[in-house]
Design an enzyme around this catalytic site. Sequence first.
Site, PDB file in Angstrom:
ATOM      1  N   SER A 282      80.800  85.717  31.295  1.00 36.93           N
ATOM      2  CA  SER A 282      80.489  84.596  30.397  1.00 36.93           C
ATOM      3  C   SER A 282      80.682  85.106  28.967  1.00 36.93           C
ATOM      4  O   SER A 282      80.636  86.326  28.733  1.00 36.93           O
ATOM      5  CB  SER A 282      79.028  84.184  30.612  1.00 36.93           C
ATOM      6  OG  SER A 282      78.538  83.447  29.515  1.00 36.93           O
TER       7      SER A 282
ATOM      8  N   TYR B  77      69.907  86.575  31.768  1.00 34.45           N
ATOM      9  CA  TYR B  77      71.211  86.043  32.198  1.00 34.45           C
ATOM     10  C   TYR B  77      72.326  86.677  31.362  1.00 34.45           C
ATOM     11  O   TYR B  77      73.312  87.176  31.900  1.00 34.45           O
ATOM     12  CB  TYR B  77      71.237  84.517  32.069  1.00 34.45           C
ATOM     13  CG  TYR B  77      72.613  83.926  32.331  1.00 34.45           C
ATOM     14  CD1 TYR B  77      73.140  83.880  33.616  1.00 34.45           C
ATOM     15  CD2 TYR B  77      73.404  83.439  31.279  1.00 34.45           C
ATOM     16  CE1 TYR B  77      74.418  83.354  33.852  1.00 34.45           C
ATOM     17  CE2 TYR B  77      74.664  82.918  31.504  1.00 34.45           C
ATOM     18  CZ  TYR B  77      75.166  82.875  32.795  1.00 34.45           C
ATOM     19  OH  TYR B  77      76.431  82.368  33.027  1.00 34.45           O
TER      20      TYR B  77
END
Length: 244
Positions: free
Chosen positions: A136, A149
Amino acid sequence: MKKVLITGGSEGIGLAFSEAYAKQGCELFLCARRMDHLQKAKEELQDKYSASVHIYAMDLSEDGASEELFRQLKEEHIDILINNAGCGYAGAAVSIDLDKEEAMLHLNMIALTVLTKLFASQMAERGAGIIMNVASTGAFQPGPYIASYYASKAFVLSYTRALQEEIKRTGVQVYCLCPGPIDTDFYEKSGGRMSSYHMSAQDCVRYALRHMRSSCILIPGFLNRLLYYLPSSWKMKWLSYHKK
Ligand SMILES: NC(=O)c1ccc[n+]([C@@H]2O[C@H](COP(=O)([O-])OP(=O)(O)OC[C@H]3O[C@@H](n4cnc5c(N)ncnc54)[C@H](OP(=O)(O)O)[C@@H]3O)[C@@H](O)[C@H]2O)c1
């Protein structure tokens, strides 16, 4: 016919990968937790593209699940592994439910590492194969209010770049896909709010497949690529995660 394993291949970015490879005539192996979603994806891919699709309902956040998936697929000699299954939780680092957070860290890092290791060894023996690990843009800087995360995706980016350096002479290609915001159910599930700057899962996958071979790190979207080069402290201050 290439054999492609896509974790989280029943929805979102994973489903877009499934469609793209089905269009190419590949044989698909999809893994996710919910059998009804897998079955729906399988039927759609069969109807639309006459694809050969095999489905595996497994929770990859559980101990031993990734090893079991490899055991079941060992004899298939998978050509392409898309390590896509992942999840995240927005909120203050000290308040996120610990059990959910541990399962997330297992899925995003341990399952990805185990599957990469087992399939990469097999691919290296054959002298060919492709592994795409989905990180990401959150991997580029710390993320207050989505700390673990982002940290898990920083692990994916660092691990994948190192592995690519180690393995490049074996004939196995290793890539790290770093999407920015993508229009999937991810935000609904994570408790976050999607930024107004986002792209579709199909555009994200189209970019990844078109730019493979040009770079180990694949970043769809011009602004996301720009983000990669900005100082981490600036990004952490100005681009904090949007919580609902
Ligand atoms: N959407 C974004 O903005 C964005 C941005 C950057 C990176 N990413 C990354 O892209 C990847 C895919 O995200 P997405 O947006 O497509 O999410 P999504 O729409 O929520 O899809 C996630 C997929 O993973 C499966 N999955 C979730 N937990 C699993 C588990 N424990 N075991 C096995 N399968 C599991 C889900 O199926 P089941 O629920 O049935 O298991 C589903 O097929 C993730 O790694 C995510 O971190 C997403």
